[in-house]
Scaffold this motif. Structure first.
Motif, PDB file in Angstrom:
ATOM      1  N   GLN A 150       0.838  -1.207   0.000  1.00 27.49           N
ATOM      2  CA  GLN A 150       0.000   0.000   0.000  1.00 27.49           C
ATOM      3  C   GLN A 150       0.868   1.250   0.000  1.00 27.49           C
ATOM      4  N   ARG A 151       1.941   1.195   0.785  1.00 28.74           N
ATOM      5  CA  ARG A 151       2.830   2.356   0.843  1.00 28.74           C
ATOM      6  C   ARG A 151       3.458   2.614  -0.525  1.00 28.74           C
ATOM      7  N   VAL A 152       3.883   1.542  -1.176  1.00 27.17           N
ATOM      8  CA  VAL A 152       4.451   1.676  -2.526  1.00 27.17           C
ATOM      9  C   VAL A 152       3.392   2.215  -3.487  1.00 27.17           C
ATOM     10  N   ALA A 153       2.196   1.629  -3.430  1.00 34.60           N
ATOM     11  CA  ALA A 153       1.136   2.050  -4.352  1.00 34.60           C
ATOM     12  C   ALA A 153       0.829   3.533  -4.167  1.00 34.60           C
ATOM     13  N   GLN A 154       0.797   3.976  -2.926  1.00 36.49           N
ATOM     14  CA  GLN A 154       0.525   5.389  -2.661  1.00 36.49           C
ATOM     15  C   GLN A 154       1.601   6.279  -3.307  1.00 36.49           C
ATOM     16  N   ILE A 155       2.848   5.889  -3.147  1.00 36.62           N
ATOM     17  CA  ILE A 155       3.925   6.690  -3.750  1.00 36.62           C
ATOM     18  C   ILE A 155       3.814   6.644  -5.280  1.00 36.62           C
ATOM     19  N   GLU A 156       3.486   5.467  -5.803  1.00 36.40           N
ATOM     20  CA  GLU A 156       3.386   5.354  -7.260  1.00 36.40           C
ATOM     21  C   GLU A 156       2.245   6.209  -7.818  1.00 36.40           C
ATOM     22  N   VAL A 157       1.156   6.300  -7.077  1.00 39.65           N
ATOM     23  CA  VAL A 157       0.057   7.172  -7.505  1.00 39.65           C
ATOM     24  C   VAL A 157       0.555   8.620  -7.579  1.00 39.65           C
ATOM     25  N   GLU A 158       1.249   9.038  -6.537  1.00 41.55           N
ATOM     26  CA  GLU A 158       1.703  10.429  -6.529  1.00 41.55           C
ATOM     27  C   GLU A 158       2.771  10.692  -7.592  1.00 41.55           C
ATOM     28  N   MET A 159       3.593   9.683  -7.866  1.00 39.22           N
ATOM     29  CA  MET A 159       4.587   9.847  -8.934  1.00 39.22           C
ATOM     30  C   MET A 159       3.908   9.980 -10.284  1.00 39.22           C
ATOM     31  N   LYS A 160       2.867   9.170 -10.480  1.00 35.19           N
ATOM     32  CA  LYS A 160       2.148   9.245 -11.762  1.00 35.19           C
ATOM     33  C   LYS A 160       1.513  10.624 -11.925  1.00 35.19           C
ATOM     34  N   ALA A 161       0.917  11.132 -10.853  1.00 37.89           N
ATOM     35  CA  ALA A 161       0.307  12.463 -10.933  1.00 37.89           C
ATOM     36  C   ALA A 161       1.367  13.506 -11.237  1.00 37.89           C
ATOM     37  N   LEU A 162       2.514  13.379 -10.589  1.00 33.03           N
ATOM     38  CA  LEU A 162       3.558  14.382 -10.809  1.00 33.03           C
ATOM     39  C   LEU A 162       4.111  14.282 -12.229  1.00 33.03           C
ATOM     40  N   GLU A 163       4.162  13.065 -12.744  1.00 36.05           N
ATOM     41  CA  GLU A 163       4.639  12.877 -14.113  1.00 36.05           C
ATOM     42  C   GLU A 163       3.758  13.669 -15.085  1.00 36.05           C
ATOM     43  N   ILE A 164       2.458  13.582 -14.861  1.00 33.84           N
ATOM     44  CA  ILE A 164       1.548  14.301 -15.761  1.00 33.84           C
ATOM     45  C   ILE A 164       1.602  15.801 -15.496  1.00 33.84           C
ATOM     46  N   THR A 165       1.673  16.177 -14.229  1.00 32.32           N
ATOM     47  CA  THR A 165       1.785  17.610 -13.927  1.00 32.32           C
ATOM     48  C   THR A 165       3.041  18.180 -14.599  1.00 32.32           C
ATOM     49  N   GLN A 166       4.102  17.408 -14.544  1.00 32.00           N
ATOM     50  CA  GLN A 166       5.342  17.857 -15.163  1.00 32.00           C
ATOM     51  C   GLN A 166       5.188  18.007 -16.679  1.00 32.00           C
TER      52      GLN A 166
END
Lengths: 378, 401, 378, 401
Positions: free
Chosen positions: D284-300
């Protein structure tokens, strides 16, 4: 990579923005909420005139032939004003089911009416015991006299009490929580044996409990393949997630703007409260959350057209989690920064808060989708 | 140093628990367990039962009918009352008006109002906040002008909780608009809400409930005998009231009760085809909240114990820690409950209307109050000084920043 | 309920505070770190003179007969100064093992020497593959010639390279991760076949890898019951958790005080940075976390004397989680609010940061203990 | 609107990935995969390999040796480089000095310094910060006094990253102490670090590494030809430099690489008798970080795309969002890695010393850099404007607060 809107999309958003700013002020919306139906037949007709009810419907069925991005833009605009009409239920959920599973006759009969604004749909799938499990269906459809006999109950059916036709899921085979054996049926709202008890959700939108007691439907009511409706149900839910994600973005935009405005104008201890750096930073954190959420809503929309079902589901779950968390944070902080006034029914921010709350608990909540993602970590 | 309760304290807890178990009307308990707020008659009934036992005025000295408890006993009593769950004691009567009258009231005021407050013969409310003031209390503008044996009151109060239930209101009014400092020239008045010229208008909260009101005063005549303390010195009275014992500020019993309720419902609802209570992520979320509740329980004991040791004179500035963490846990536990309910927590289930119409209830009985509780508790970090204000207090009073 | 200190406890904390403020300034500590041993033999003797090494040891063994609260107060004071001497290893871990499992002869031989400061212990239990699992022991002890032959390896043994005697766990029965079959042995540091490779942890404290290659110990080296050492190991670990929790409280106190001081004195853009409300609120949040952590450290200490093993373990796990989270938050924010200077080796805050980091990863980390609590949710 | 990469962009990513796979020396990659920072020679070697391919000066215009990439290509390139993981390109040379010289430098400066910077023939460092200044750059005091054809520089710089590796330093110095505003009277000088009078003293970081330095200037003579832009107008040069393209600011590739590494090691270490990777809470901790990384990837992508559309003139103020969220994820992913390592991450494993002594390594090879990475990345939310400063920027530039 391209984040630009097409000319058509610009036209769409402009005309929708104009319509809503004319007819969806907070006061106008409150008046609507106080009517018995809770939304406006007149506005629904205006949406039809503008082509909105036909937006994602093919041109051959009288629609506009738009894509997922068009729906996203529209839902975002709806979210900014908390539009109450049954667009999600009729066009997004019902419409997607018909688009994906309907045969030529069914599409030809129903979609033009949807596009014209003369027929409303609802998606009657979830059951009370299922919570968020889309395979947990107990409603049964047994062959009878060339058609089917439906028996069971559906819970929290969005706009279920005022729909003209319902897309109802039922078991033609398999047992509870099995993936196989699900089928979809088109059921007329006035079918004998179908009882609907309508009520409001916490955000003022309409929903219903359905009970189906020996509801007889003809063979032609079967929508798509018998026993194999799960992929269709899955995609309808995904379309719902993407659409409501966009709606949450719109709602966050309004809440954030209202909060900024409040911080700038509300004076306490002789100065605008927005001069408090702690509150300024909170507003900045809301912005960060909102932008991250916006990215995820875009991801959801883009993923709808992804062919790989696993990849599509993964992106949709990511978006549900990201938008869910952003929405919860932004709406909680919007109320907090408004203080007492934010807690009152007479002020708009609490209405946005509740819409975001309700959406988070549709189609699987944050925990459910994070769990699905966690299952796939490798 | 010993964190354990003394045998006397443990016995006291048992006594309180047993009394509540035996005397709290079953219908009230059941409604509250499902998260319904107590109705007016519930609070009155329960306060009177407690008052008969001598517990309603739990924080008052014995000479005015209090039970003479230590701060730790008071804490135990409040926690047990919240955990039961039983209606909360009307704080306007018990922790606000009572101590103020005992400290500042005339003998006549004490003799008349205190027994009635303890028995909830009078329901009091607090008229402090005014439109546009928020946490900046001293900016109040409601005016009271002396006219013979009366003050004539004109102005408006807002956020007046339970005013629609109330018989009386203790108010801050401005008696000298020319005073040099905004805090001067304020007086503390007791106002009978049946006096002509008072209008109470409801404010509906985002959970759909009616707790709050606006109260309008137009040429309201209040006898000068209803002045508490000196004229123009009402600010000290208000400061005394606000600075008073905050034993119950964390409302931990409520959070505990909500977590228990969440776990109970989580046995009924499902996640991944099994009861939600078996879901690891759910269990971790519960465990995390339980850890923080346990820490707050001990922090609260430390604060209450220090308060008792210090002779109960001034509240510890650390009570802001109790307020911050206490409201965070109230919010976390009510969020937990709502998330357990999920889609079933979203409808406005008209259970009572249905019952009236002789129709069967349409939602599960645990569902109707989940979202309203969550919604209402968003205010917990706003009222009584927002959590941001509490941090300012910690900065000034503890950290010297 | 009583949070007061006894007169003896006040005396203890006063004299320890005096000693440490004289001899444990940051500069003095840095000098100690640069010595080969990394801590001070001289100070160790002073602790002995003050009765600290005998604090929890019974009076009949030359100790002070103190309780868990005394040790808590001492460890908190040690935490304020980041004391480097092997008190945890010798008195808390080793001492607890002997106190709980030692027979009269073993206690009579060793505890007086510990109290006198002339003998140091280490607790050689955890193994590399075990991570935090206290039953995951591969080291074996096979009966041989009336005694035992020990074979295996131990990892990250605190102060293992300079201890005179080691409390070593080994399997006399059962297999990996089984609860049964564990035994404890007292092993001399110079026993043939025992090799120690010492190194520093990230906080500058000493630890060692041990390898045991056909280490022969006599029957009398067995500490406590054969095959049934797990409850003892469990309580030694619990004593370690309580003691290090107190140490973290002391470390947080110093970090928080340093941060406040820095906020008040560091001038930027023409004013003390502490005038930034966003930083003020952070400092308040650090205070809240610290006070909540303090409560949990008290809980851990009080629970050591709880007889119900399940209840004791539950409270200890709660404390490990609470103190671990508080310590991580407070130390991260202390560095953040110091800015660049907080990142340097020459400044104290980073040393406190690393001590708190190391402690969080001893005896099961936050995730491990939260997992244990989650298992029991019902 | 289309979030997918165009076929050209996808092909470009493949090209970059293949090039790095084929040309990054294996030993460098392996060291970096285990979290070791690149050594000086690693960075030089890799920069020269990239420069031979024409990619080292990735953000420069083609006339000065840049590849002429779009902002999206640049982003892809940087992400692939970080994910490999390969040594990061020396930003002092490429994103700081290069664009400044191209904008403000004389022809002679450009011709001499730019090719050498691209090939890392000169290692540059940045002399901006001074003791006591922190984020308040304009309070700098290092003085440069004109003396014939030279400036004579006296003063001190601090936090000078990699000064001990560097050949040259671009510095802000005060040339007119009488200027009315603190921002006036500052000049931008290029200083050869071999000039007499310069002393570089190490600052050791809490991870034990030597990245930072103090640099002391005592009567250091700098030719006037090394002035960039106009005398006393150095503040505009610095603002240009700091406001320059911040494509890489999120350093998302590094976070992704850390999460991958954490998952890899989590297959080896255990939790509850099973591989940690199977633990639900860890997942779950990994999944949470991966969600935020994906969002940041698109924001970027959104920020970079908007930057490209706007003609690449000014950075979007939303790049502060990238900095805040990017550093939060760098920290979250390095914490994850450390927590996976657990007790094995705590020792200062002297792997290299052991190798020198011909002894076997005593810790697992994945362990030694876990804690140092975590420790070093605590600085990520401090340097380049603390995250608190970034929020101030958002408040001013975006929110109007």
């Amino acid at each position: 990579m391209d984040f630009d809107l097409t000319d058509d999309q610009r036209l769409l958003t402009d005309s929708v923005a104009r319509l809503l700013s004319d007819s969806y002020s907070f006061e106008q919306r409150k008046a609507l909420l106080k009517t018995e139906q809770g939304w406006s037949e007149t506005l629904w007709q205006k949406y039809a005139e503008l082509g909105l009810t036909g937006l994602p419907i093919a041109e051959e069925h009288g629609g506009f032939g738009g894509g997922a991005v068009d729906v996203m833009l529209l839902m975002q605009a709806f979210g900014r004003h908390l539009v109450l009409e049954p667009y999600l239920a009729t066009v997004v959920l019902g419409g997607t089911a018909l688009r994906l599973a309907g045969d030529a006759a069914q599409q030809g009969e129903i979609l033009p009416e949807v596009a014209a604004g003369s027929l409303r749909l609802a998606f009657a799938h979830y059951e009370r015991q299922a919570r968020y499990d889309i395979t947990d269906v107990l409603t049964t459809a047994k062959p009878q006299g060339g058609g089917f006999l439906l028996e069971g109950a559906k819970s929290v059916v969005l706009h279920g009490a005022t729909a003209d036709k319902l897309v109802v899921s039922a078991r033609t085979g398999g047992s509870r929580a099995e993936a196989e054996g699900l089928s979809l049926f088109l059921v007329d709202a006035d079918a004998p044996g179908l009882a609907r008890r309508g009520y409001r959700l916490r955000d003022g939108t309409e929903a219903a409990e359905l009970s189906l007691s020996a509801v007889q439907v003809p063979r032609e009511a079967l929508l798509g393949l018998q026993d194999a409706a799960l992929p269709v149900i899955q995609r309808v839910v995904e379309a719902g997630i993407a659409a409501t994600a966009a709606e949450v973005i719109g709602a966050m935009e309004t809440m954030h703007a209202m909060t900024l405005d409040y911080l700038k104008t509300r004076v306490q201890f002789g100065k605008p409260i927005g001069e408090n750096q702690a509150l300024q930073h909170r507003a900045a954190e809301m912005l960060v959350a909102m932008e991250q959420g916006r990215s995820m809503a875009m991801l959801a929309t883009m993923s709808l057209e992804e062919e790989d079902a696993a990849e599509r589901a993964r992106h949709i779950s990511m978006a549900k989690v990201g938008v869910g968390q952003a929405g919860r944070f932004v709406s909680q902080q919007a109320v907090q920064l408004h203080g007492g006034i934010g807690m009152t029914e007479e002020y708009a921010v609490g209405h946005f808060f509740r819409r975001v709350m309700v959406i988070e608990h549709l189609f699987g909540d944050t925990a459910t989708h994070l769990d699905r993602l966690a299952e796939q970590v490798a | 140093m010993d964190l354990r309760f003394t045998p006397e304290e443990a016995a006291f807890r048992e006594e309180v628990r047993a009394f509540i178990r035996d005397h709290l009307p079953r219908e009230i308990r059941e409604r509250m367990r499902l998260g319904h707020p107590p109705r007016k008659q519930d609070t009155i009934a329960w306060m009177r039962i407690l008052n008969e036992r001598g517990w309603a005025a739990y924080s008052w000295p014995t000479e005015w009918g209090g039970p003479g408890w230590t701060p730790i006993q008071r804490m135990i009593f409040l926690e047990e009352n919240l955990s039961a769950p039983a209606p909360e004691l009307l704080s306007f009567n018990i922790t606000m008006l009572g101590p103020v009258l005992i400290q500042f009231g005339t003998e006549a005021q004490k003799k008349h109002f205190l027994p009635r407050a303890a028995n909830l013969d009078d329901w009091w409310c607090q008229g402090f906040s005014e439109p546009g003031a928020g946490s900046d209390l001293a900016s109040l503008r409601t005016a009271a002008v002396r006219d013979g044996d009366h003050y004539v009151v004109n102005g408006q109060k807002i956020w007046t909780s339970t005013a629609h239930n109330a018989d009386w209101c203790f108010c801050l009014v401005r008696t000298n608009p020319q005073a040099a400092k905004r805090q001067d020239g304020i007086s503390f008045l007791l106002i009978d809400l049946r006096t002509p010229g008072i209008e109470v208008r409801p404010i509906i909260s985002i959970d759909g409930s009616h707790h709050l009101n606006e109260v309008f005063f137009t040429d309201v005549r209040v006898p000068v005998g209803n002045l508490v303390g000196e004229e123009n010195k009402g600010w000290s009275v208000a400061k005394y009231l606000l600075g008073n014992e905050r034993t119950g500020i964390a409302r931990l019993g409520k959070s505990k009760e909500r977590v228990r309720f969440a776990k109970e419902v989580a046995k009924e609802v499902r996640m991944n085809g099994r009861p939600l209570i078996e879901d690891k992520a759910f269990r971790q979320r519960v465990a995390q909240i339980e850890v923080e509740m346990k820490a707050l329980e001990i922090t609260q004991l430390r604060v209450v114990s220090a308060y008792a040791k210090a002779g109960g004179n001034r509240p510890d500035p650390l009570s802001s820690v109790l307020k911050i963490k206490g409201t965070e846990l109230l919010q976390a536990s009510s969020e937990l409950v709502m998330d357990v309910g999920g889609p079933q927590a979203m409808p406005v289930w008209q259970q009572e209307l249905a019952a009236l119409a002789n129709e069967p209830a349409i939602g599960p009985d645990w569902a109707p109050q989940m979202a309203p509780n969550y919604l209402m508790l968003r205010a917990a970090s706003i009222y009584g000084g927002t959590n941001e204000i509490q941090k300012n207090i910690l900065n000034k009073a503890v950290l010297g920043l």
